[in-house]
Design a protein around this motif. Structure first.
Motif, short mmCIF file in Angstrom:
data_model
loop_
_atom_site.label_atom_id
_atom_site.label_comp_id
_atom_site.label_asym_id
_atom_site.label_seq_id
_atom_site.Cartn_x
_atom_site.Cartn_y
_atom_site.Cartn_z
N GLY A 361 0.92 -0.99 0.02
CA GLY A 361 -0.01 -0.02 0.00
C GLY A 361 0.83 1.29 0.04
O GLY A 361 2.22 1.33 -0.06
N ASP A 478 -8.97 0.74 1.85
CA ASP A 478 -8.36 1.87 1.00
C ASP A 478 -9.34 3.35 1.28
O ASP A 478 -10.52 3.06 1.15
CB ASP A 478 -8.71 1.37 -0.61
N GLY A 479 -8.52 4.35 1.50
CA GLY A 479 -9.21 5.60 1.51
C GLY A 479 -9.26 6.03 2.99
O GLY A 479 -9.89 6.94 3.31
N TYR A 505 -4.72 6.18 3.70
CA TYR A 505 -4.16 4.90 3.38
C TYR A 505 -4.71 4.70 2.40
O TYR A 505 -5.84 4.89 1.84
CB TYR A 505 -4.59 3.80 4.53
N GLN A 506 -3.67 4.22 1.28
CA GLN A 506 -4.29 3.61 -0.02
C GLN A 506 -3.80 2.27 -0.25
O GLN A 506 -2.64 2.11 -0.06
CB GLN A 506 -3.54 4.75 -1.07
N ALA A 507 -4.62 1.39 -0.55
CA ALA A 507 -4.18 -0.17 -0.66
C ALA A 507 -3.34 -0.05 -2.06
O ALA A 507 -3.53 0.28 -2.86
CB ALA A 507 -5.81 -0.78 -0.48
N TRP A 508 -2.75 -1.33 -2.05
CA TRP A 508 -1.74 -1.72 -3.29
C TRP A 508 -2.69 -2.08 -4.28
O TRP A 508 -3.59 -2.93 -4.22
CB TRP A 508 -1.01 -3.12 -2.75
N LYS A 509 -2.71 -1.41 -5.56
CA LYS A 509 -3.29 -1.81 -6.69
C LYS A 509 -2.37 -2.25 -7.87
O LYS A 509 -1.48 -1.27 -8.24
CB LYS A 509 -4.05 -0.48 -7.34
#
Length: 542
Positions: A361, A478-479, A505-509
């Protein structure tokens, strides 16, 4: 009316006017009876108490003797045939059905049923479970009971043992439980071990003492996966060296011919060449000894045939040695990790290999402008500062005022509202729940890495406006917005003189990760405060 008329009215024929009243009364009476009906059943605790009482009275109530013969001991058990038959379909067939194997006793003796290939202590636990008694479980007991319960189709006991084994699985016993699961055909546990090897690969490599005994086919499958979680590709080579070095053998040495090409060599930077050469120097061909892992592959085909044929003694070792002499692990590493110019000429037209799951992330940090500076609108001091940190797999991150923090904040604030260790970010494997029945790969919900936050602060950490609480953890999606000391609503009434940052926090994409990495590299070269990619610290990105 007179007495005669009253008698006629009571005992005479019912008039037409009184008929509807009597019918309504019958309907009301029938309806009342329906409402009075109640379904009752025996309480489960009462049933269990009766089964336990039956077990304590087997000397008096038993109608069959089960003789259990194991590999090392044998024992006899007094049992009730109907109860065994109700809990186990195979035992029902042995007691009443076409597989009936009981011997008829005399008038003073009970019929006898003989069971083989079952340890007496396992059957004792099985009988206790059927009678509703408690069974203490440890790993060895659960593995053996799972096998016995599966054989006799006491499925609830089998599932209880499987759930226990799934719960005790960790990076310290993953390889051992994988071997035990294959031994007793526990498919859910075997699949969970494969998933842990994939998503917690580095922890298993470093903590499981049986990693060196891992089957080479399993290791080949794990290293082939794009989902393999590691901090950097060189950890895959380190794992191979550790796997081989713990129990060197000619068979394992021959398997290196298949395993070394699974390292994605083009992802290794040239400045790690010395480290690669030092690791390759540990891959020395053993002088003798029997193999512990059957070899396979084109370079070890003959050695694999010798293994499968069960060759032993001096002749088998000589044949294994002859095949192994055609393969040099250190030379193969040198060919695979060739200098860039040679690599490009040899692999002309070959695409860059896909990166493994190296990140879990991003953490976006936004520091609002200080309202006390009275800076002109639109100036640099009046603009919020935004930084993005790349969160690497196998790493946890400490955020706080201390110099030892991975992301340091609040150290230049006028008041020490930010704790030395304010909160910690880490990731953990989220299992979809124990799937105890056999499911196809398409129906199975794969595990994933979830982000977690642990609050370590005195003055509070808030996720989406809700305080976490010191010593407590909360899962992030996420977010999610992370605020410190005050939430935005409180800051509106209390001037933010300390400039508390706000994190998102941004999840891994995976589909956008390539552009994010490029952005991180460019930002790292321009920002003097950027944390290096070769350390455990996160990387600020644009």
């Amino acid at each position: 009316l007179g007495n005669d008329q009253q008698a006629t009215q009571v005992t005479g024929p019912v008039s037409a006017m009184s008929s509807p009243v009597s019918k309504r009364r019958r309907i009301d009476r029938d309806k009342g009876n329906d409402e009075a009906v109640k379904v009752i059943e025996r309480d489960s605790s009462d049933i269990r108490s009766s089964l336990q009482g039956l077990h304590s009275s087997l000397e008096e109530l038993a109608d069959v003797v089960v003789v259990v013969k194991g590999e090392q001991s044998s024992a006899e058990f007094l049992c009730v045939r109907a109860l065994l038959a109700s809990a186990s379909r195979p035992l029902r067939a042995m007691l009443y059905g076409p597989m009936r194997a009981t011997t008829t006793g005399t008038a003073d003796e009970l019929p006898r049923l003989q069971l083989s290939l079952t340890e007496p202590w396992c059957f004792k636990h099985l009988v206790h479970y059927i009678h509703g008694l408690h069974i203490p479980l440890d790993i060895d007991t659960a593995v053996q009971l799972h096998h016995v319960a599966d054989y006799y189709e006491v499925l609830p006991l089998r599932d209880h043992c499987c759930e226990f084994l799934l719960g005790v699985l960790s990076s310290r016993n993953c390889c051992t439980l994988l071997w035990r699961s294959q031994e007793v055909n526990c498919e859910p546990l075997s699949q969970r071990c494969h998933d842990m090897l994939t998503l917690d690969f580095v922890e298993v490599m470093e903590n499981d003492l049986e990693f060196g005994c891992l089957d080479a086919c399993v290791l080949h499958d794990v290293l082939s996966r794009d989902e393999l979680v590691c901090y950097e590709e060189i950890q895959v080579l380190q794992a191979l060296v550790r796997w081989y070095s713990r129990q060197p053998s000619l068979a394992k040495y021959a398997r290196l011919a298949d395993l070394l090409p699974l390292v994605r060599w083009r992802l290794l930077p040239e400045d790690r060449r010395q480290e690669v050469e030092d690791l390759a120097a540990k891959l020395i061909r053993p002088q003798g000894g029997s193999g512990v892992v059957p070899p396979s592959g084109s370079l070890a085909h003959e050695a694999g045939e010798a293994w499968e044929a069960g060759e032993a003694g001096e002749a088998g070792r000589e044949r294994m040695s002859d095949v192994s002499e055609t393969f040099d692990a250190q030379r193969l590493v040198g060919e695979l990790f060739a200098p860039p110019s040679k690599a490009m000429s040899r692999r002309h037209g070959e695409r860059m290999p896909q990166e493994r799951q190296l990140k879990w992330g991003h953490l976006v940090r936004r520091t609002p402008p200080n309202p006390q500076t009275n800076s002109p609108a639109g100036s640099a001091e009046d603009t919020a500062v935004t930084e993005t940190y790349l969160l690497h797999c196998t790493q946890s991150y400490m955020i706080g005022r201390s110099r030892k923090s991975d992301i340091r904040i609040g150290h230049d604030a006028p008041m020490p509202y930010i704790s030395s260790q304010h909160f910690k970010l880490y990731h953990a494997i989220h299992w979809s729940g124990p799937q105890l029945s056999a499911t196809s790969a398409s129906d199975r919900t794969p595990p994933r890495l979830d982000a977690w936050l642990e609050d370590l602060s005195q003055n509070g950490t808030f996720v989406n406006g809700k305080r976490v609480g010191r010593g407590k953890q909360v899962a992030l999606v996420d977010g999610d917005k992370v605020e410190l000391v005050f939430t935005q609503g409180q800051i509106q009434t209390t001037p933010n003189v300390n400039n508390f940052p706000i994190f998102t926090y941004q999840a891994w994409k995976p589909e956008t990760e390539g552009s994010a990495v490029d952005s991180a590299d460019s930002q790292g070269s321009e920002n003097p405060d950027a944390l290096g990619t070769m350390t455990c610290d996160p990387e600020p990105m644009s």
